[in-house]
Enzyme design. Sequence first.
Site, short mmCIF file in Angstrom:
data_model
loop_
_atom_site.label_atom_id
_atom_site.label_comp_id
_atom_site.label_asym_id
_atom_site.label_seq_id
_atom_site.Cartn_x
_atom_site.Cartn_y
_atom_site.Cartn_z
CD GLN A 270 -2.87 -0.86 -0.21
OE1 GLN A 270 -2.78 -1.71 -1.10
NE2 GLN A 270 -3.62 0.21 -0.33
CG HIS A 273 -1.33 2.76 -3.96
ND1 HIS A 273 -1.90 2.70 -5.21
CD2 HIS A 273 -1.68 1.60 -3.32
CE1 HIS A 273 -2.57 1.57 -5.33
NE2 HIS A 273 -2.46 0.89 -4.21
CD GLU A 339 -8.55 2.60 0.20
OE1 GLU A 339 -8.86 2.67 -1.00
OE2 GLU A 339 -7.45 2.99 0.65
CG HIS A 340 -7.47 -1.62 1.32
ND1 HIS A 340 -6.85 -0.42 1.01
CD2 HIS A 340 -8.10 -2.03 0.19
CE1 HIS A 340 -7.10 -0.11 -0.24
NE2 HIS A 340 -7.87 -1.06 -0.77
CG ASP A 373 -5.46 -3.38 -4.64
OD1 ASP A 373 -6.44 -2.81 -4.13
OD2 ASP A 373 -4.29 -3.22 -4.22
CG HIS A 432 -51.01 18.88 2.61
ND1 HIS A 432 -50.69 20.20 2.40
CD2 HIS A 432 -49.88 18.17 2.35
CE1 HIS A 432 -49.42 20.28 2.04
NE2 HIS A 432 -48.91 19.07 2.00
#
Length: 442
Positions: A270, A273, A339-340, A373, A432
Amino acid sequence: MISRLDLRGRTLSTRELAAVLPRPEQDIAAVTQHVAPIIAEVREHGARALRDLSERFDGVRPVDLRVPQSALADALESLAPPVRAALEEAIARTRRVHAAQRPADLSVDLAPGAQVRQRWLPVRRVGLYVPGGIAVYPSSVVMNVVPAQEAGVASLVVTSPPQRENGGLPHPTILAACALLGVDEVYAVGGAQAVAMLAYGAQGELPQDGAMLCEPVDVVTGPGNQYVTAAKRLVRGVVGIDSEAGPTEIAILADDGADPVHVVVDLISQAEHGPTSASVLVTDSTSLADAVQALLPERVAQTKHRDRVVQALGGPQSAVVLVDDLEQGLEVVNAYGAEHLEIQTADAARVADRVTSAGAIFVGPYSPVSLGDYMAGSNHVLPTGGCSHYAGGLGVHSFLRAVQVVEYDAGALHTLASRIVSLADDEDLPAHGEAVEARFED
């Protein structure tokens, strides 16, 4: 290389944990002042602005803003067979999972002649953004396009930054992935200007002809840098968006039975990235923590993108977090909302069932994030920055709208008329009630 945060012996609330845990720093609000003029420029000048902005930010002035069909075909023809086979497998697995996600329409009969139905309808047109900066992400084409197709969206647009080395077109593998998926409307536009084009549309080079280069969409999805994220924030409401994606992150909850090599390579994967990526290990084992910190320098030295990995692992967003036991470890990862999230513990499936906040959970030593992924069949467009506390990842639902259909006959309405009038009068909205009573005046 990576810092250590010791939470042993400390009793912290969820809010306090969220405050002390490492996070990437990203000030989207500060970026919006730079992005707003870009959006205005695209709205006013269309294709000309897109070319000017590409020249300014990407270093190339695209000849073809819309990628020619011949370029898509050529990219697929020249795609390396192993990459094509891998993409085809990823598409097949992702399609199978996402096809099963589509919710069923429903119908409820409340009384004779009283029915409420709910229909799930796809949005008309979507714009899918695929990054093209320091890395190339054909997998993001798959993850965005497949759920939109399975939702039944009729009109799909993919946009990705132009590249000087590819003659002002997006990366060939991006184009090949589009061709494999049958997407023929692809644009060589990146950054905030791409989001503006998708949200507002863009006139062609000759506005007097009334021709549009790109028609506006209803929903914009896909990850990007902070400028893309800021642009999505600014157009939200004009179009729907999936999320404001921040830097990617991994958290690993592990005990003393975890293989330190597995943990190390997953943290590095990770961090690869980019410099702001977050890698966090949460463990109750000092021996595992020591082993991981001892192994990291050697493995990092062997990896291709070591410079960005070193920055990511050494940044304030990454840490080894020590806890008293797995109970506290679960409190930490639930407060973090990664996230993961990988679970590398004894009885990992049982532990995973107790996780309440994560974009995606990867259970056991043979379910690494890298699997998700590319090939797991799940979606890798996931909430970051703790957004998993209230949001989920991209899926078929991201491209659907629930529409309620109400059908009552005269008898069914008449049985409720007095109750409707009572509530209408109580809210001081007598018209109404009158709208119901008028139907039965005779």
